[in-house]
Design an enzyme around this catalytic site. Structure first.
Site, PDB file in Angstrom:
ATOM      1  N   LYS A  50       0.610  -1.269   0.251  1.00 50.80           N
ATOM      2  CA  LYS A  50      -0.177   0.141  -0.273  1.00 50.80           C
ATOM      3  C   LYS A  50       0.634   1.227  -0.385  1.00 50.80           C
ATOM      4  O   LYS A  50       0.115   1.982  -1.356  1.00 50.80           O
ATOM      5  CB  LYS A  50      -0.739  -0.338   1.754  1.00 50.80           C
ATOM      6  CG  LYS A  50      -1.451   1.401   1.515  1.00 50.80           C
ATOM      7  CD  LYS A  50      -2.770   1.491   2.616  1.00 50.80           C
ATOM      8  CE  LYS A  50      -1.802   1.664   3.741  1.00 50.80           C
ATOM      9  NZ  LYS A  50      -1.240   2.738   3.831  1.00 50.80           N
ATOM     10  N   ASN A  51       1.399   1.341   1.314  1.00 50.63           N
ATOM     11  CA  ASN A  51       2.824   2.575   0.905  1.00 50.63           C
ATOM     12  C   ASN A  51       3.401   2.916   0.208  1.00 50.63           C
ATOM     13  O   ASN A  51       4.545   3.514   0.203  1.00 50.63           O
ATOM     14  CB  ASN A  51       2.933   2.061   2.568  1.00 50.63           C
ATOM     15  CG  ASN A  51       2.238   2.574   3.210  1.00 50.63           C
ATOM     16  OD1 ASN A  51       1.054   2.660   3.614  1.00 50.63           O
ATOM     17  ND2 ASN A  51       3.058   2.154   4.538  1.00 50.63           N
TER      18      ASN A  51
ATOM     19  N   ARG B  59      -4.835  10.875   3.799  1.00 44.08           N
ATOM     20  CA  ARG B  59      -3.920  11.417   3.956  1.00 44.08           C
ATOM     21  C   ARG B  59      -2.565  11.626   3.153  1.00 44.08           C
ATOM     22  O   ARG B  59      -2.046  13.001   2.148  1.00 44.08           O
ATOM     23  CB  ARG B  59      -2.944  11.332   4.861  1.00 44.08           C
ATOM     24  CG  ARG B  59      -3.496  11.757   6.602  1.00 44.08           C
ATOM     25  CD  ARG B  59      -2.159  11.182   8.066  1.00 44.08           C
ATOM     26  NE  ARG B  59      -1.239  11.126   7.363  1.00 44.08           N
ATOM     27  CZ  ARG B  59      -0.963  12.981   7.214  1.00 44.08           C
ATOM     28  NH1 ARG B  59      -1.833  13.443   7.288  1.00 44.08           N
ATOM     29  NH2 ARG B  59       0.285  13.278   7.289  1.00 44.08           N
TER      30      ARG B  59
ATOM     31  N   CYS C 274      -4.284  12.135  12.432  1.00 39.93           N
ATOM     32  CA  CYS C 274      -5.599  11.225  11.764  1.00 39.93           C
ATOM     33  C   CYS C 274      -5.078  11.050  13.568  1.00 39.93           C
ATOM     34  O   CYS C 274      -4.604  11.204  14.684  1.00 39.93           O
ATOM     35  CB  CYS C 274      -4.721  10.611  11.178  1.00 39.93           C
ATOM     36  SG  CYS C 274      -3.255   9.307  10.746  1.00 39.93           S
TER      37      CYS C 274
ATOM     38  N   ARG D  40       0.493  14.457  12.699  1.00 44.35           N
ATOM     39  CA  ARG D  40       1.189  14.542  11.113  1.00 44.35           C
ATOM     40  C   ARG D  40       1.283  16.100   9.922  1.00 44.35           C
ATOM     41  O   ARG D  40       0.595  15.957   9.626  1.00 44.35           O
ATOM     42  CB  ARG D  40      -0.636  14.040  10.102  1.00 44.35           C
ATOM     43  CG  ARG D  40      -1.090  11.977  11.182  1.00 44.35           C
ATOM     44  CD  ARG D  40       0.734  10.948  11.131  1.00 44.35           C
ATOM     45  NE  ARG D  40       1.175  10.249   9.651  1.00 44.35           N
ATOM     46  CZ  ARG D  40       0.658   9.590   9.071  1.00 44.35           C
ATOM     47  NH1 ARG D  40      -0.738   9.345   9.541  1.00 44.35           N
ATOM     48  NH2 ARG D  40       0.781   8.852   7.845  1.00 44.35           N
ATOM     49  N   PRO D  41       2.339  16.704  10.696  1.00 46.74           N
ATOM     50  CA  PRO D  41       2.889  17.497  10.306  1.00 46.74           C
ATOM     51  C   PRO D  41       3.252  17.806   8.528  1.00 46.74           C
ATOM     52  O   PRO D  41       3.799  16.246   8.831  1.00 46.74           O
ATOM     53  CB  PRO D  41       3.326  18.407  10.966  1.00 46.74           C
ATOM     54  CG  PRO D  41       3.815  17.696  11.336  1.00 46.74           C
ATOM     55  CD  PRO D  41       2.855  16.458  11.881  1.00 46.74           C
TER      56      PRO D  41
ATOM     57  N   ASP E 278       5.273  20.083   7.079  1.00 43.00           N
ATOM     58  CA  ASP E 278       6.013  20.902   6.949  1.00 43.00           C
ATOM     59  C   ASP E 278       7.493  21.155   6.593  1.00 43.00           C
ATOM     60  O   ASP E 278       7.967  21.588   5.294  1.00 43.00           O
ATOM     61  CB  ASP E 278       7.052  21.849   8.562  1.00 43.00           C
ATOM     62  CG  ASP E 278       7.451  20.706   9.585  1.00 43.00           C
ATOM     63  OD1 ASP E 278       6.376  19.392   9.592  1.00 43.00           O
ATOM     64  OD2 ASP E 278       8.338  20.645  10.216  1.00 43.00           O
TER      65      ASP E 278
ATOM     66  N   ASP F 128       4.460   0.822  12.314  1.00 41.53           N
ATOM     67  CA  ASP F 128       3.928   0.247  11.794  1.00 41.53           C
ATOM     68  C   ASP F 128       3.448  -1.986  12.264  1.00 41.53           C
ATOM     69  O   ASP F 128       2.339  -2.797  11.849  1.00 41.53           O
ATOM     70  CB  ASP F 128       3.305   0.447   9.898  1.00 41.53           C
ATOM     71  CG  ASP F 128       3.220   1.832   9.485  1.00 41.53           C
ATOM     72  OD1 ASP F 128       3.371   1.119   8.389  1.00 41.53           O
ATOM     73  OD2 ASP F 128       2.966   2.593  10.076  1.00 41.53           O
TER      74      ASP F 128
ATOM     75  N   ARG G 125      -8.250  -0.343   4.918  1.00 45.60           N
ATOM     76  CA  ARG G 125      -7.741   0.772   4.497  1.00 45.60           C
ATOM     77  C   ARG G 125      -5.886  -0.181   3.519  1.00 45.60           C
ATOM     78  O   ARG G 125      -5.410   0.460   2.900  1.00 45.60           O
ATOM     79  CB  ARG G 125      -7.069   1.479   5.247  1.00 45.60           C
ATOM     80  CG  ARG G 125      -8.868   2.562   5.310  1.00 45.60           C
ATOM     81  CD  ARG G 125      -8.260   3.565   6.128  1.00 45.60           C
ATOM     82  NE  ARG G 125      -6.871   4.496   5.465  1.00 45.60           N
ATOM     83  CZ  ARG G 125      -6.715   5.593   6.101  1.00 45.60           C
ATOM     84  NH1 ARG G 125      -7.218   6.583   6.733  1.00 45.60           N
ATOM     85  NH2 ARG G 125      -5.703   6.518   5.404  1.00 45.60           N
TER      86      ARG G 125
HETATM   87  C1  EPZ Z   1       3.981   6.984   6.089  1.00 41.63           C
HETATM   88  O1  EPZ Z   1       3.428   7.819   6.718  1.00 41.63           O
HETATM   89  C2  EPZ Z   1       3.473   6.286   5.917  1.00 41.63           C
HETATM   90  N1  EPZ Z   1       2.703   5.852   4.956  1.00 41.63           N
HETATM   91  C3  EPZ Z   1       3.094   5.740   7.515  1.00 41.63           C
HETATM   92  O2  EPZ Z   1       1.734   4.559   7.340  1.00 41.63           O
HETATM   93  C4  EPZ Z   1       3.922   5.210   8.473  1.00 41.63           C
HETATM   94  O3  EPZ Z   1       3.786   4.214   9.167  1.00 41.63           O
HETATM   95  C5  EPZ Z   1       5.732   5.865   8.368  1.00 41.63           C
HETATM   96  O4  EPZ Z   1       5.533   6.478   7.062  1.00 41.63           O
HETATM   97  C6  EPZ Z   1       6.368   6.028   8.787  1.00 41.63           C
HETATM   98  O5  EPZ Z   1       7.550   4.703   8.579  1.00 41.63           O
HETATM   99  C7  EPZ Z   1       1.918   6.040   3.741  1.00 41.63           C
HETATM  100  O6  EPZ Z   1       3.552   5.464   3.018  1.00 41.63           O
HETATM  101  C8  EPZ Z   1       1.174   6.146   2.687  1.00 41.63           C
HETATM  102  P1  EPZ Z   1       6.417   9.990   8.093  1.00 41.63           P
HETATM  103  P2  EPZ Z   1       4.797   9.516   6.873  1.00 41.63           P
HETATM  104  O7  EPZ Z   1       6.613  11.692   6.993  1.00 41.63           O
HETATM  105  O8  EPZ Z   1       5.003  10.217   4.863  1.00 41.63           O
HETATM  106  C9  EPZ Z   1       6.625  13.371  10.903  1.00 41.63           C
HETATM  107  C10 EPZ Z   1       0.164   2.913   7.418  1.00 41.63           C
HETATM  108  O9  EPZ Z   1       0.324   2.504   8.670  1.00 41.63           O
HETATM  109  N2  EPZ Z   1       6.762  14.225  10.304  1.00 41.63           N
HETATM  110  O10 EPZ Z   1       7.903   9.487   7.679  1.00 41.63           O
HETATM  111  O11 EPZ Z   1       3.319  10.301   6.955  1.00 41.63           O
HETATM  112  C11 EPZ Z   1       5.728  12.981  10.865  1.00 41.63           C
HETATM  113  O12 EPZ Z   1       5.052  13.406  12.655  1.00 41.63           O
HETATM  114  C12 EPZ Z   1       1.171   4.352   7.517  1.00 41.63           C
HETATM  115  O13 EPZ Z   1       0.239   1.794   6.688  1.00 41.63           O
HETATM  116  C13 EPZ Z   1       6.770  15.850  10.423  1.00 41.63           C
HETATM  117  O14 EPZ Z   1       7.400  16.722  11.864  1.00 41.63           O
HETATM  118  O15 EPZ Z   1       4.856   9.039   7.671  1.00 41.63           O
HETATM  119  C14 EPZ Z   1       5.866  11.421  12.477  1.00 41.63           C
HETATM  120  O16 EPZ Z   1       6.579  11.872  13.820  1.00 41.63           O
HETATM  121  C15 EPZ Z   1       0.136   5.232   8.571  1.00 41.63           C
HETATM  122  N3  EPZ Z   1       6.902  16.887   9.446  1.00 41.63           N
HETATM  123  C16 EPZ Z   1       6.836  10.907  11.452  1.00 41.63           C
HETATM  124  O17 EPZ Z   1       7.828  12.466  11.161  1.00 41.63           O
HETATM  125  C17 EPZ Z   1       6.656  16.498   8.040  1.00 41.63           C
HETATM  126  O18 EPZ Z   1       6.738  16.833   6.976  1.00 41.63           O
HETATM  127  C18 EPZ Z   1       6.495  10.080  10.565  1.00 41.63           C
HETATM  128  O19 EPZ Z   1       6.144  10.530   9.576  1.00 41.63           O
HETATM  129  C19 EPZ Z   1       6.420  14.510   7.879  1.00 41.63           C
HETATM  130  C20 EPZ Z   1       6.468  13.454   9.364  1.00 41.63           C
END
Ligand code: EPZ
Length: 419
Positions: free
Chosen positions: A22-23, A94, A118, A123-124, A126, A307, A399
């Site tokens: 999925k990811n 998202r 969520c 989930r920022p 930035d 995950d 999902r």
């Molecule tokens: C991806 O989400 C996955 N989703 C998530 O899977 C997975 O848990 C996550 O990566 C971590 O491995 C998809 O790929 C669609 P991140 P993503 O940006 O990209 C912080 C599932 O269950 N952050 O690596 O949103 C954020 O707050 C889902 O399949 C910022 O601060 O994850 C978090 O604490 C859930 N600023 C951390 O980074 C930003 O601009 C990890 O987020 C982006 C992220």
């Protein structure tokens, strides 16, 4: 409202085939917008999130068609006429935010509702925005939307990610692929899904080096053409079935996996006394009745995946001894614990840590899924519990898991899905 009803625990036995990741398919579908011709993506998991991403791409004017087997999707972006994403679709998923990089790079504009938080955290985005502005985009926010504009082609830039964000790495890499000059992403995410996306982009004509390491170099090109791509297997779905075999004391062969992507889960399960045999494209998991308590701390890849945190906690509720699970990635990823406690689990939450006193008997109960992996953790607990477990709000689970009830039923689980 659909629900899953699991009658009682039996050791799972047999073989199960893992679907596409999925990811991986979600960013790859977004990346197809960069091309000026059709792409064909194979081994896609026919999940609600994939359908929503398809609707989103359709809403931009591109044409999206699923094969009748629902495992292949064709996307032709040549008729895109709109770069504003509708709220009702983004609000459902998202990952919609991943179309921002492609639209900005190819059309010089994108307007996307700010993805809400969520269940698991705020989930920022930035870091995504930091990358786009470093490449010359003007950013405006207002009325719940983020709008990015580039009066001329994006310019390559050096971008350091404060956190190795998966989504930010993907969005910036896609934008940089169609830009002028070189972009270097430092402290990039190194998850296998990043490598899969980079492989697809390179097949489309992109010039990308270093995906899978913490420094990715992208030399922008003028155009990208459609390409055929086969999505990698879903390492989190695979890990979930590995834990299903372990928690039921079963003997299961899990096919269509990349064993290398499963290493952190394999290592932890072996530490817990579970037998895991790695073959070329499958893993074979055998477990007895005694699971040892182990400690888990989630980290970006190749650390233990966040995950898989909920699924391992479910396993630890049946282990002999006390285990500690620490969630370092998301701020609120223990919501399922209250539901597990209703099944008799003995767990204490302190901030980002969960302390689990293992005991062999879980009792079936009525529980609800709060998010995707939380729901999976409740299914796993239900597979091992005495009595009947009824799980509601299973749209969260569906999902991320193709046909979870049929796959588990084929392994001998007493499980039915009811509308
Ligand atoms: C991806 O989400 C996955 N989703 C998530 O899977 C997975 O848990 C996550 O990566 C971590 O491995 C998809 O790929 C669609 P991140 P993503 O940006 O990209 C912080 C599932 O269950 N952050 O690596 O949103 C954020 O707050 C889902 O399949 C910022 O601060 O994850 C978090 O604490 C859930 N600023 C951390 O980074 C930003 O601009 C990890 O987020 C982006 C992220």
């Amino acid at each position: 409202m659909s629900r899953l009803i699991i009658s009682y625990g039996v050791p799972l036995k047999g073989e199960v085939r893992i679907s596409g990741a999925k990811n991986s398919v979600l960013p790859i579908m977004a990346a197809s917008l960069l091309a000026d011709s059709q792409s064909i993506i194979e081994e896609i998991p026919y999940l609600n999130d994939v359908r929503v991403m398809g609707d989103l791409i359709n809403s931009l004017g591109a044409s999206v068609n699923f094969s009748n087997t629902k495992t292949t999707i064709s996307i032709n972006p040549s008729e895109i006429s709109n770069t504003t994403a509708p709220y009702e679709l983004v609000n459902k998923m998202r990952a919609s935010f991943l179309i921002m990089g492609p639209l900005l790079a190819k059309y010089g504009a994108a307007k996307i509702p700010l993805p809400g938080g969520c269940a698991i955290g705020s989930r920022p985005v930035d870091l995504h925005i930091k990358g786009f502005s470093a490449m010359g985009a003007e950013i405006t926010q207002g009325h719940g939307y983020i709008e990015v504009k580039a009066s001329s082609r994006l310019k390559g830039s050096k971008i350091y990610l404060d956190f190795p964000s998966v989504g930010a790495t993907e969005n910036i890499m896609m934008a940089a692929a169609l830009s002028d000059g070189q972009t270097i992403i430092e402290n990039a995410a190194i998850e296998p899904e990043i490598v899969d996306l980079a492989t697809y982009l390179v097949t489309m004509g992109a010039d990308i080096k270093g995906a899978g390491t913490d420094t990715i170099r992208i030399n922008g090109v003028d155009r990208l053409h459609g390409a055929n791509h086969t999505v990698i297997p879903d390492r989190i779905e695979a890990g979930t079935y590995m834990v299903a075999a372990a928690i039921t004391g079963g003997d299961v062969k899990i096919d269509n996996v990349v064993p290398d992507h499963l290493k952190p889960v394999t290592a932890k399960l072996r530490e817990a006394g579970v037998e895991v045999a790695e073959e070329l494209t499958s893993v074979h998991v055998k477990a007895g009745d005694n699971i040892k308590a182990v400690d888990i701390k989630t980290h970006p890849y190749p650390g233990f995946p966040t995950d898989m945190q909920a699924q391992m906690t479910s396993l630890m509720t049946r282990a002999e001894g006390t285990s500690m699970v620490i969630e370092t990635i998301f701020e609120n990823r223990f919501m399922y614990v209250n539901e597990l406690k209703r099944m008799g689990a003995n767990i204490k939450i302190e901030g980002r840590s969960a302390i689990i006193e293992g005991n062999p008997t879980l009792l079936g109960a009525q529980v609800k899924a709060t998010d995707l992996r939380a729901g999976a953790a409740l299914v796993l607990a239900g597979l091992a519990a005495e009595g009947i477990t009824e799980i509601t709000d299973i749209e969260h689970i569906e999902r991320g898991y193709v046909e979870i009830h049929n796959k588990l039923k084929s392994l001998g689980a007493k499980i039915v899905r009811e509308e």
